[in-house]
Design an enzyme around this catalytic site. Structure first.
Site, PDB file in Angstrom:
ATOM      1  N   ALA A   1     -14.238 -23.729  33.021  1.00 20.17           N
ATOM      2  CA  ALA A   1     -13.611 -24.414  33.898  1.00 20.17           C
ATOM      3  C   ALA A   1     -14.327 -25.885  34.375  1.00 20.17           C
ATOM      4  O   ALA A   1     -15.615 -25.827  33.797  1.00 20.17           O
ATOM      5  CB  ALA A   1     -13.638 -23.583  35.254  1.00 20.17           C
TER       6      ALA A   1
ATOM      7  N   GLY B   1     -14.953 -20.182  31.646  1.00 16.66           N
ATOM      8  CA  GLY B   1     -13.348 -19.982  31.618  1.00 16.66           C
ATOM      9  C   GLY B   1     -12.870 -20.011  30.502  1.00 16.66           C
ATOM     10  O   GLY B   1     -11.799 -19.602  30.169  1.00 16.66           O
TER      11      GLY B   1
ATOM     12  N   GLU C   1     -12.950 -16.563  29.077  1.00 14.04           N
ATOM     13  CA  GLU C   1     -11.961 -15.865  30.014  1.00 14.04           C
ATOM     14  C   GLU C   1     -10.766 -15.906  29.589  1.00 14.04           C
ATOM     15  O   GLU C   1      -9.674 -15.029  29.691  1.00 14.04           O
ATOM     16  CB  GLU C   1     -12.316 -16.178  31.406  1.00 14.04           C
TER      17      GLU C   1
ATOM     18  N   GLU D   1     -21.951 -19.145  33.592  1.00 19.38           N
ATOM     19  CA  GLU D   1     -21.879 -19.515  35.069  1.00 19.38           C
ATOM     20  C   GLU D   1     -22.997 -19.445  35.876  1.00 19.38           C
ATOM     21  O   GLU D   1     -23.634 -20.160  36.523  1.00 19.38           O
ATOM     22  CB  GLU D   1     -20.604 -18.771  35.796  1.00 19.38           C
TER      23      GLU D   1
HETATM   24  N1  CAA Z   1     -16.833 -29.205  32.818  1.00 17.35           N
HETATM   25  C1  CAA Z   1     -16.432 -30.238  32.833  1.00 17.35           C
HETATM   26  N2  CAA Z   1     -16.871 -31.227  31.982  1.00 17.35           N
HETATM   27  C2  CAA Z   1     -17.348 -30.671  30.839  1.00 17.35           C
HETATM   28  C3  CAA Z   1     -17.475 -28.984  30.668  1.00 17.35           C
HETATM   29  C4  CAA Z   1     -17.111 -28.395  31.960  1.00 17.35           C
HETATM   30  N3  CAA Z   1     -17.225 -27.070  31.759  1.00 17.35           N
HETATM   31  N4  CAA Z   1     -17.997 -28.772  29.557  1.00 17.35           N
HETATM   32  C5  CAA Z   1     -18.264 -30.216  28.770  1.00 17.35           C
HETATM   33  N5  CAA Z   1     -17.886 -31.229  29.663  1.00 17.35           N
HETATM   34  C6  CAA Z   1     -17.975 -32.622  29.188  1.00 17.35           C
HETATM   35  C7  CAA Z   1     -19.373 -33.107  29.387  1.00 17.35           C
HETATM   36  O1  CAA Z   1     -19.662 -33.343  30.958  1.00 17.35           O
HETATM   37  C8  CAA Z   1     -19.332 -34.295  28.719  1.00 17.35           C
HETATM   38  O2  CAA Z   1     -18.602 -35.581  29.270  1.00 17.35           O
HETATM   39  P1  CAA Z   1     -19.305 -36.922  29.319  1.00 17.35           P
HETATM   40  O3  CAA Z   1     -19.220 -37.441  27.960  1.00 17.35           O
HETATM   41  O4  CAA Z   1     -18.437 -37.625  30.387  1.00 17.35           O
HETATM   42  O5  CAA Z   1     -20.590 -36.532  29.891  1.00 17.35           O
HETATM   43  C9  CAA Z   1     -18.323 -33.910  27.475  1.00 17.35           C
HETATM   44  O6  CAA Z   1     -17.553 -32.910  27.759  1.00 17.35           O
HETATM   45  C10 CAA Z   1     -19.104 -33.421  26.227  1.00 17.35           C
HETATM   46  O7  CAA Z   1     -20.102 -32.581  26.623  1.00 17.35           O
HETATM   47  P2  CAA Z   1     -21.432 -32.678  26.209  1.00 17.35           P
HETATM   48  O8  CAA Z   1     -22.014 -33.877  26.146  1.00 17.35           O
HETATM   49  O9  CAA Z   1     -22.183 -31.628  27.131  1.00 17.35           O
HETATM   50  O10 CAA Z   1     -21.506 -31.925  24.818  1.00 17.35           O
HETATM   51  P3  CAA Z   1     -22.774 -31.091  24.021  1.00 17.35           P
HETATM   52  O11 CAA Z   1     -22.156 -30.813  22.819  1.00 17.35           O
HETATM   53  O12 CAA Z   1     -24.083 -31.727  24.247  1.00 17.35           O
HETATM   54  O13 CAA Z   1     -22.753 -29.516  24.983  1.00 17.35           O
HETATM   55  C11 CAA Z   1     -22.039 -27.696  25.720  1.00 17.35           C
HETATM   56  C12 CAA Z   1     -21.836 -28.649  24.809  1.00 17.35           C
HETATM   57  C13 CAA Z   1     -23.198 -26.745  25.650  1.00 17.35           C
HETATM   58  C14 CAA Z   1     -20.812 -26.655  25.587  1.00 17.35           C
HETATM   59  C15 CAA Z   1     -22.191 -28.249  27.090  1.00 17.35           C
HETATM   60  O14 CAA Z   1     -21.049 -29.284  27.233  1.00 17.35           O
HETATM   61  C16 CAA Z   1     -21.922 -27.241  28.189  1.00 17.35           C
HETATM   62  O15 CAA Z   1     -22.895 -26.579  28.598  1.00 17.35           O
HETATM   63  N6  CAA Z   1     -20.887 -27.397  28.927  1.00 17.35           N
HETATM   64  C17 CAA Z   1     -20.748 -26.393  30.070  1.00 17.35           C
HETATM   65  C18 CAA Z   1     -20.633 -24.956  29.758  1.00 17.35           C
HETATM   66  C19 CAA Z   1     -20.480 -24.046  30.994  1.00 17.35           C
HETATM   67  O16 CAA Z   1     -21.244 -24.121  31.842  1.00 17.35           O
HETATM   68  N7  CAA Z   1     -19.255 -23.587  31.119  1.00 17.35           N
HETATM   69  C20 CAA Z   1     -19.070 -22.644  32.384  1.00 17.35           C
HETATM   70  C21 CAA Z   1     -18.345 -23.558  33.474  1.00 17.35           C
HETATM   71  S1  CAA Z   1     -18.006 -22.662  35.231  1.00 17.35           S
HETATM   72  C22 CAA Z   1     -16.670 -21.704  34.654  1.00 17.35           C
HETATM   73  O17 CAA Z   1     -16.184 -21.503  33.805  1.00 17.35           O
HETATM   74  C23 CAA Z   1     -16.218 -20.847  36.020  1.00 17.35           C
HETATM   75  C24 CAA Z   1     -15.265 -19.878  35.705  1.00 17.35           C
HETATM   76  O18 CAA Z   1     -15.577 -18.493  35.539  1.00 17.35           O
HETATM   77  C25 CAA Z   1     -14.008 -20.107  35.233  1.00 17.35           C
END
Ligand code: CAA
Length: 259
Positions: free
Chosen positions: A67, A110, A113, A133
């Site tokens: 998400a 998400g 999911e 999360e």
């Molecule tokens: N939401 C918003 N933006 C996101 C995102 C997310 N879940 N995941 C990645 N992005 C964005 C980053 O902020 C980045 O944007 P900017 O260039 O503007 O900074 C862009 O996508 C590229 O991401 P990274 O630079 O972080 O890429 P990476 O290769 O270094 O890392 C990754 C990849 C390990 C997947 C990392 O992006 C990450 O950890 N993302 C979040 C994963 C996460 O925690 N997901 C769970 C979200 S909460 C949820 O989903 C609740 C639910 O149950 C529905």
């Protein structure tokens, strides 16, 4: 329906391809992505010429990295409760048309999911699954704690949800989360081929098969078997049962009319 800003929708014969299209944000599932995906999927579900829907992510690096964290960050409890945040995703689980997730790269939070809301998961050998999360101080919100537990059991679901660690494609397949693993370059081809196969079956019978399998998650064994038996009897009311069995006897491929 449409035009859409965050997704792409294409038709390929009786198969539809829905692509999450925010590669710059690793296809993070914003509210707009949710609204557009659910609206498009429901429109495809209503279309009698669509027999299967494939959902994938653009860019090759992620199916969806979760998400949209930036969108959720400033919200408080009342915002989340009154808007019933994420509730629209439930509608994806109620589609009658079979769905296939084609997963390359990250399927986190998400994203995992969403894959689990689909009926089949075709994954690249490089795919990464998880419910991280907890690292953000939250828990899954699109059914992850429930569907992951049903898919892979308590041991791995607890491990993933409590530590936030990820699973690679092999572990996910061994655990029962993934239907098939293929080389990264072949994921979409494989998913579309599986979808074409499904879409070539009798649509009402495929819907009933999907309904029967999903019933296993909602009821007791005896009730589930009874539900299956009633549907099994019901397929004998279709023209496609007549055609399928006649084609077998005549040693030719069946030509289903989806009735
Ligand atoms: N939401 C918003 N933006 C996101 C995102 C997310 N879940 N995941 C990645 N992005 C964005 C980053 O902020 C980045 O944007 P900017 O260039 O503007 O900074 C862009 O996508 C590229 O991401 P990274 O630079 O972080 O890429 P990476 O290769 O270094 O890392 C990754 C990849 C390990 C997947 C990392 O992006 C990450 O950890 N993302 C979040 C994963 C996460 O925690 N997901 C769970 C979200 S909460 C949820 O989903 C609740 C639910 O149950 C529905």
């Amino acid at each position: 329906p449409g035009p859409y800003r965050t997704i792409l929708v294409e038709r390929r014969g009786r198969t539809a391809l829905l692509t999450l299209n925010r590669p710059e944000a690793l296809n993070a599932l914003s509210l707009e992505v949710m609204r557009e995906t659910v609206e498009a999927a429901e429109a495809l579900d209503r279309d009698p010429d669509v027999g299967c829907v494939v959902i994938t992510g653009s860019g090759g690096k992620a199916f969806a990295a979760g998400a949209d964290i930036k969108e959720m960050q400033p919200r408080d409890y009342m915002d989340m409760y009154l808007s019933d945040w994420f509730a629209a995703w439930d509608r994806l689980g109620r589609l009658r048309t079979p769905t296939v997730a084609a997963v390359r790269g990250y399927a986190l939070g998400g994203g995992c999911e969403l894959a689990m809301l689909c009926d089949l998961v075709v994954a690249a050998d490089t795919a990464v699954f998880g419910q991280p999360e907890i690292r953000l101080g939250v828990i899954p919100g699109i059914g992850g704690s429930q569907r992951l537990t049903r898919a892979v059991g308590k041991a791995k679901a607890m491990d993933l949800c409590l530590t936030g660690r990820t699973m690679d494609a092999r572990e996910a397949e061994r655990a029962g989360l993934v239907s098939r693993i293929v080389p990264d370059a072949d994921v979409l081809t494989e998913a579309l081929a599986a979808a074409d196969t499904i879409a070539g079956m009798s649509a009402p019978v495929a819907m009933m098969a999907k309904e029967a399998v999903n019933r296993a998650f909602e009821t007791t064994l005896a009730e589930g078997v009874l539900f299956e038996r009633r549907l099994f009897h019901a397929v004998f009311a279709t023209a496609d049962q007549k055609e399928g069995m006649r084609a077998f006897a005549e040693k030719r491929p069946a030509e289903f009319r989806h009735r």
